[in-house]
Design a protein around this motif. Structure first.
Motif, PDB file in Angstrom:
ATOM      1  N   PRO B  75       0.759  -0.994  -0.109  1.00 17.49           N
ATOM      2  CA  PRO B  75       0.163   0.094  -0.057  1.00 17.49           C
ATOM      3  C   PRO B  75       0.762   1.306   0.102  1.00 17.49           C
ATOM      4  O   PRO B  75       0.454   2.331  -0.573  1.00 17.49           O
ATOM      5  CB  PRO B  75      -0.843  -0.187   1.266  1.00 17.49           C
ATOM      6  N   VAL B  76       1.894   1.411   0.612  1.00 20.84           N
ATOM      7  CA  VAL B  76       2.765   2.494   0.859  1.00 20.84           C
ATOM      8  C   VAL B  76       3.554   2.510  -0.458  1.00 20.84           C
ATOM      9  O   VAL B  76       3.985   3.816  -0.976  1.00 20.84           O
ATOM     10  CB  VAL B  76       3.682   2.394   2.271  1.00 20.84           C
ATOM     11  N   LEU B  77       3.994   1.335  -1.135  1.00 22.73           N
ATOM     12  CA  LEU B  77       4.614   1.448  -2.371  1.00 22.73           C
ATOM     13  C   LEU B  77       3.700   2.127  -3.442  1.00 22.73           C
ATOM     14  O   LEU B  77       4.074   3.077  -4.452  1.00 22.73           O
ATOM     15  CB  LEU B  77       5.036   0.064  -2.898  1.00 22.73           C
ATOM     16  N   TYR B  78       2.413   1.950  -3.670  1.00 23.86           N
ATOM     17  CA  TYR B  78       1.451   2.157  -4.445  1.00 23.86           C
ATOM     18  C   TYR B  78       1.268   3.667  -4.338  1.00 23.86           C
ATOM     19  O   TYR B  78       1.216   4.381  -5.197  1.00 23.86           O
ATOM     20  CB  TYR B  78       0.244   1.332  -4.388  1.00 23.86           C
ATOM     21  N   ALA B  79       0.977   3.970  -2.817  1.00 24.48           N
ATOM     22  CA  ALA B  79       0.822   5.304  -2.579  1.00 24.48           C
ATOM     23  C   ALA B  79       1.895   6.326  -3.160  1.00 24.48           C
ATOM     24  O   ALA B  79       1.563   7.512  -3.547  1.00 24.48           O
ATOM     25  CB  ALA B  79       0.637   5.891  -0.950  1.00 24.48           C
ATOM     26  N   SER B  80       3.082   5.804  -2.993  1.00 29.16           N
ATOM     27  CA  SER B  80       4.350   6.422  -3.404  1.00 29.16           C
ATOM     28  C   SER B  80       4.452   6.706  -4.919  1.00 29.16           C
ATOM     29  O   SER B  80       4.701   7.768  -5.363  1.00 29.16           O
ATOM     30  CB  SER B  80       5.765   6.084  -2.895  1.00 29.16           C
ATOM     31  N   MET B  81       4.314   5.607  -5.487  1.00 26.94           N
ATOM     32  CA  MET B  81       4.176   5.552  -6.953  1.00 26.94           C
ATOM     33  C   MET B  81       3.244   6.360  -7.434  1.00 26.94           C
ATOM     34  O   MET B  81       3.376   7.368  -8.661  1.00 26.94           O
ATOM     35  CB  MET B  81       4.029   4.228  -7.443  1.00 26.94           C
ATOM     36  N   SER B  82       1.855   6.505  -6.958  1.00 25.71           N
ATOM     37  CA  SER B  82       0.940   7.435  -7.522  1.00 25.71           C
ATOM     38  C   SER B  82       1.299   8.769  -7.496  1.00 25.71           C
ATOM     39  O   SER B  82       1.107   9.673  -8.280  1.00 25.71           O
ATOM     40  CB  SER B  82      -0.377   6.920  -6.911  1.00 25.71           C
ATOM     41  N   LYS B  83       1.756   9.051  -6.141  1.00 21.29           N
ATOM     42  CA  LYS B  83       2.076  10.482  -5.794  1.00 21.29           C
ATOM     43  C   LYS B  83       3.312  10.982  -6.856  1.00 21.29           C
ATOM     44  O   LYS B  83       3.253  12.140  -7.066  1.00 21.29           O
ATOM     45  CB  LYS B  83       2.614  10.639  -4.239  1.00 21.29           C
ATOM     46  N   LYS B  84       4.103   9.942  -6.899  1.00 20.62           N
ATOM     47  CA  LYS B  84       5.149  10.316  -7.826  1.00 20.62           C
ATOM     48  C   LYS B  84       4.855  10.592  -9.401  1.00 20.62           C
ATOM     49  O   LYS B  84       5.665  11.000 -10.201  1.00 20.62           O
ATOM     50  CB  LYS B  84       6.188   9.285  -7.881  1.00 20.62           C
ATOM     51  N   GLY B  85       3.694  10.231  -9.764  1.00 26.92           N
ATOM     52  CA  GLY B  85       3.123  10.309 -11.195  1.00 26.92           C
ATOM     53  C   GLY B  85       3.114   8.895 -11.789  1.00 26.92           C
ATOM     54  O   GLY B  85       2.869   9.106 -13.182  1.00 26.92           O
TER      55      GLY B  85
END
Lengths: 324, 281
Positions: B75-85
């Motif tokens: 979940p924290v990987l996906y949240a980071s990836m999404s925020k990164k674009g």
């Protein structure tokens, strides 16, 4: 008569080991493919990668006795655009590292080639722990994985060549013993295709791997002595399996026998039966019957465990008798 | 930006990541809360300061790699990836749903930017060692960051990979261990005691750094230092608090593999906001 289209040539004199074919192919491809990386788990000599390691030291990685790590490291290397080939005994790879093969290689569709050496009863004196008789069953269930079981030295060379040029995971079964040859350098190995060795009308015999030579003896004897016409098919590809060729042959002969150097449960015979599940032909499976092997000369083991040419002949004749 | 400003910004990002984690888990009604929250600070630092990656070209050969080995904290990987674009924020709510690219445990071929498939513990360290070896072979200068956890080190494969990396002195390899002292059935010390962990890594030939993994200043300094070490692989043992930022989840192994209910999620967000405001004071 041997199928002329395949340029077959039965050579019982110049025996060669299938594993040497793997070593030869890797050595041959090392130069052309600088991204071909060969990994080994402390079995360089046995898996025939010693020469590759010497000639291409930058493309060779010694992992140590750690097959799980080897599978993972290979997947990591493959993710960066390398073609990676992992080498160990089949009982360890894909035996011990099945979870890594499943997730890091197959689920990830990694460009990793697994060569599982010392398969079958041919591993002889080392005994049951080292005789892979289950590797096809455990790899056959993995999506994305191609499985090749070469019949002889030349076919192994082509199997490894093909695997290097194929993008995705491949498992190739390898054997130690020096054995006769049936294919020649100009015999084609077509992706996913069965090989029609001899045509016949009364019975289809399907065989995979070097147990072929026991099967060939049995087939010749039955044809000569009983006047039965047998269609002999070699199956280098367990997955994908050549369903079309199998159905075509069985629709002609109406009955089949599968011979393999592997547990009957889940092996080549099971794969053939799956392919023929919607057809209505009796098929007899000859292989290892839910037992481990033991130490001994491979010829004696073949006899004891029911896959020598003598045992195969007996079983086929019994099967034919029951079908009358 | 000065490093003080950067750190302030990274703290804000980690607060945002934690809120995303709570929302994703609540919507999915399943997933792993504690580790995802505990590692949000390290994810913020990697994705928004240290990783040389480009969401528009996720397969660039010289990109830095982030290999998540304990895949359950995705979940924290996906949240980071999404925020990164890498993908739109709305897609986060497809996590663990059918037809989603955001699998319950990460799948590389489902989502560009996910480097490896993980979930079965121990596999990512070997994978990362392979990735770092490629840099050595090809002379690329990228860094390989592997994120793993203390519970994961129960797996023998982890140590096979740690032994190999140490013996070969593989450079450009930074393993960050989330030492949160819990695993699914209880406390790490009780399930299978790992300590002394620093000495284990040292004896395997690694350069060891130990930090408070929820302190952005320490994270920033440790990662900055780790990328300068080229003589051997580096491990950063990050002491984290599982469930960090949500008072009622902190230190509780019961929250390892469970999502908050709707009402718990509301309390969790309130708790995150309160703690973030207090820290800013």
């Amino acid at each position: 008569m041997l199928n002329p289209a395949l340029n077959l040539n039965l050579d019982l004199i110049n025996k060669k080991s299938i594993r040497d074919g793997a070593g030869f192919s890797l050595l041959k491809n090392g130069e052309e493919y600088p991204n071909l990386i060969v990994l080994c788990a402390d079995l360089r000599e046995s898996t025939r990668v010693e020469e590759f390691a010497k000639k291409f030291p930058k493309q060779f990685i010694e992992i140590g006795v750690a097959e799980q790590n080897m599978a993972g490291v290979a997947a990591g290397l493959a993710s960066c655009g390398n073609i990676t080939v992992i080498n160990s005994f089949a009982v360890f790879s894909p035996g011990r590292n099945w979870d890594q093969v499943r997730v890091s290689i197959c689920y990830s569709n990694s460009n990793v080639k697994i060569i599982g050496h010392h398969a079958g009863l041919l591993t002889g004196q080392d005994g049951a722990t080292h005789q892979a008789l289950e590797d096809i069953a455990i790899t056959r269930v993995l999506p994305n994985l191609i499985i090749i079981n070469p019949v002889d030295y030349e076919q192994m060379v082509k199997a490894v060549d093909l695997a290097i040029n194929y993008e995705g995971p491949v498992y190739i079964r390898s054997y130690r013993e020096k054995l006769p040859q049936i294919t020649a350098a100009n015999t084609p190995l077509e992706f996913g295709k069965a090989q029609l060795i001899t045509e016949g009308i009364d019975l289809t015999v399907i065989v995979s791997g070097p147990i072929f030579f026991e099967a060939l003896n049995a087939v010749s004897e039955i044809e000569n002595e009983k006047g039965i016409s047998i269609e002999l098919i070699n199956l280098p590809f367990i997955k994908p399996i050549d369903k079309e060729a199998l159905v075509r042959s069985l629709s002609k002969t109406k009955k089949g026998v599968v011979i393999e150097e592997h547990q009957i449960h889940g092996g080549v015979g099971s794969a053939v039966l799956e392919a023929l599940a919607e057809e209505n032909y009796p098929v007899k499976l000859i292989g290892i019957s839910d037992t481990f092997g033991e130490s001994g000369d491979p010829k004696d083991l073949y006899e004891k465990y029911g896959i020598s040419s003598k045992q195969i002949t007996k079983k086929i004749l019994q099967f034919l008798e029951r079908q009358k | 930006m000065t490093s003080v400003e950067e750190i302030t910004k990274l703290k804000e990002i980690s607060f945002e990541l934690r809120k995303s984690v709570i929302k994703m888990l609540t919507h999915a009604k399943s997933g792993h809360a504690a580790g995802s929250l505990g590692m949000a600070d390290i994810f913020a630092a990697l994705y928004f300061k240290f990783l040389n990656i480009n969401p528009k070209n996720p397969y660039e050969l010289n990109r830095d790699r982030l290999i998540l080995s304990n895949g359950h904290i995705c979940p924290v990987l996906y949240a980071s990836m999404s925020k990164k674009g890498f993908f739109p924020e709305e897609e986060l709510l497809t996590f663990r749903q059918i037809d989603s690219r955001l699998q319950g445990h990460p799948h590389n071929t489902s989502l560009p930017g996910v480097e490896n498939s993980s979930g079965p513990l121990g596999q990512g360290i070997s994978f990362g060692v392979g990735v770092a070896m490629n840099a050595q072979i090809t002379n690329y200068k990228y860094k390989t960051f592997i994120l793993g956890s203390d519970g994961e080190l129960n797996e023998g494969q982890s140590w096979e990979a740690i032994m190999l990396a140490g013996a070969r002195k593989i450079p450009g390899l930074i393993l960050i261990i989330d030492k949160n002292n819990i695993q699914i059935s209880g406390k790490t010390q009780e399930i299978l005691d790992l300590d002394p962990l620093n000495e284990k890594f040292e004896s395997f030939g690694w350069y060891v750094l130990e930090i408070d993994g929820n302190n952005m200043e320490e994270i920033y300094l440790a990662i900055s230092k780790s990328v300068t070490i080229i003589s051997k692989p580096v491990v950063i043992i990050a002491n984290t608090i599982p469930g960090f930022g949500v008072d009622f989840m902190e230190y509780k192994f019961e929250w390892h593999g469970k999502p908050p209910s709707e009402s718990e999620a509301k309390l969790a967000i309130e708790s995150l906001e309160k703690n973030y405001k207090n820290e800013k004071k």
